[in-house]
Motif scaffolding. Structure first.
Motif, PDB file in Angstrom:
ATOM      1  N   PRO A   1       0.822  -1.212   0.000  1.00 49.06           N
ATOM      2  CA  PRO A   1       0.000   0.000   0.000  1.00 49.06           C
ATOM      3  C   PRO A   1       0.858   1.265   0.000  1.00 49.06           C
ATOM      4  N   LYS A   2       0.787   2.031  -1.068  1.00 47.02           N
ATOM      5  CA  LYS A   2       1.643   3.213  -1.172  1.00 47.02           C
ATOM      6  C   LYS A   2       1.285   4.289  -0.164  1.00 47.02           C
ATOM      7  N   GLN A   3       0.014   4.342   0.261  1.00 46.01           N
ATOM      8  CA  GLN A   3      -0.386   5.374   1.203  1.00 46.01           C
ATOM      9  C   GLN A   3       0.354   5.252   2.537  1.00 46.01           C
ATOM     10  N   ASN A   4       0.887   4.057   2.851  1.00 41.72           N
ATOM     11  CA  ASN A   4       1.592   3.839   4.114  1.00 41.72           C
ATOM     12  C   ASN A   4       3.106   3.995   4.006  1.00 41.72           C
TER      13      ASN A   4
ATOM     14  N   GLY B   1       9.694  11.174   7.113  1.00 45.04           N
ATOM     15  CA  GLY B   1       9.102  11.162   8.446  1.00 45.04           C
ATOM     16  C   GLY B   1       7.593  11.061   8.530  1.00 45.04           C
ATOM     17  N   GLU B   2       6.894  11.057   7.416  1.00 51.01           N
ATOM     18  CA  GLU B   2       5.441  10.888   7.463  1.00 51.01           C
ATOM     19  C   GLU B   2       5.004  10.020   6.295  1.00 51.01           C
ATOM     20  N   THR B   3       3.875   9.333   6.485  1.00 51.50           N
ATOM     21  CA  THR B   3       3.394   8.506   5.384  1.00 51.50           C
ATOM     22  C   THR B   3       2.884   9.409   4.263  1.00 51.50           C
ATOM     23  N   LEU B   4       2.796   8.842   3.076  1.00 51.67           N
ATOM     24  CA  LEU B   4       2.270   9.613   1.947  1.00 51.67           C
ATOM     25  C   LEU B   4       0.841  10.073   2.226  1.00 51.67           C
ATOM     26  N   LEU B   5       0.069   9.234   2.901  1.00 50.94           N
ATOM     27  CA  LEU B   5      -1.300   9.620   3.235  1.00 50.94           C
ATOM     28  C   LEU B   5      -1.309  10.755   4.260  1.00 50.94           C
ATOM     29  N   GLN B   6      -0.516  10.639   5.303  1.00 49.21           N
ATOM     30  CA  GLN B   6      -0.437  11.712   6.303  1.00 49.21           C
ATOM     31  C   GLN B   6      -0.041  13.027   5.649  1.00 49.21           C
TER      32      GLN B   6
ATOM     33  N   ALA C   1      -4.577  12.420  -5.290  1.00 41.44           N
ATOM     34  CA  ALA C   1      -3.957  11.114  -5.092  1.00 41.44           C
ATOM     35  C   ALA C   1      -2.999  11.286  -3.912  1.00 41.44           C
ATOM     36  N   CYS C   2      -2.590  10.199  -3.305  1.00 39.67           N
ATOM     37  CA  CYS C   2      -1.670  10.337  -2.175  1.00 39.67           C
ATOM     38  C   CYS C   2      -0.239   9.990  -2.555  1.00 39.67           C
TER      39      CYS C   2
END
Length: 191
Positions: A19-22, A27-32, A100-101
């Motif tokens: 999962p790319k969002q994670n 220092g932060e996920t792509l979703l964050q 998109a994230c």
């Protein structure tokens, strides 16, 4: 009147294999990161469309953040768009920015530019085409709800006002893309 954000994070990430969002970038996920940028741009509420609730790591709690599970995610991106827009429509926003994230070069200033005219369909221009992030006035929600399959909203964007953002052509679909993003966007003192 508010402008919503719909973050599309329900993709299967088949080419990347996870999962790319994670994925953590600086220092932060792509979703964050995407949620933070939407908040920084003043978008609210923010609807994060996921495949299943366990697919996304925690994002900073906010009363403006709503996680929406796409029950038909296997259909493709159109199901995520419908799911996010249906949820957003219930809040009567002036429109929604579709994001998109996986675009590490995205900046809040670009999101603010997309919504300068709340009545105008506005897309990001990169790689010789128009794409997300893109702003859809509420009057186009019914067209977004008609989308089917894995083609997204590109057909609706063909005559959109465009804001050049060539840097957004880098999206993270493969391990090579991730290596490039890390080289470009991670700070020397980052994790």
């Amino acid at each position: 009147m508010t402008i919503a954000a719909v973050v599309l994070a329900a993709g299967a990430s088949r080419r990347l294999g996870r999962p790319k969002q994670n994925i953590v970038l600086d220092g932060e996920t792509l979703l964050q990161r995407t949620v933070r940028l939407a908040l920084d741009a003043g978008l609210s509420p923010i609807f994060v469309v996921v495949r299943k609730a366990t697919d996304c790591v925690e994002v900073a709690p906010s009363p403006n953040l709503i996680i929406v599970v796409s029950q038909e995610a296997d259909e493709g991106i159109a199901s995520s768009i419908r799911c996010g827009i249906k949820a957003a429509a219930g809040y009567n926003p002036a429109g929604a920015v579709m994001l998109a994230c996986d675009q590490p070069a995205l900046r809040a200033v670009h999101l603010r530019a997309l919504v300068e005219d709340q009545h105008r369909l506005t897309a990001s221009a990169y790689g010789g085409s128009l794409g997300v992030p893109a702003y859809f006035p509420a009057g186009l929600f019914s067209s977004l709800l008609q989308l089917r399959g894995d083609t997204g909203a590109r057909s609706l964007l063909k005559n959109a006002h465009a804001i050049a953002a060539e840097e957004l052509s880098l999206d993270i679909d493969t391990e090579d893309d991730l290596r490039i993003a890390r080289a470009l966007f991670e700070t020397a003192d980052g994790p």
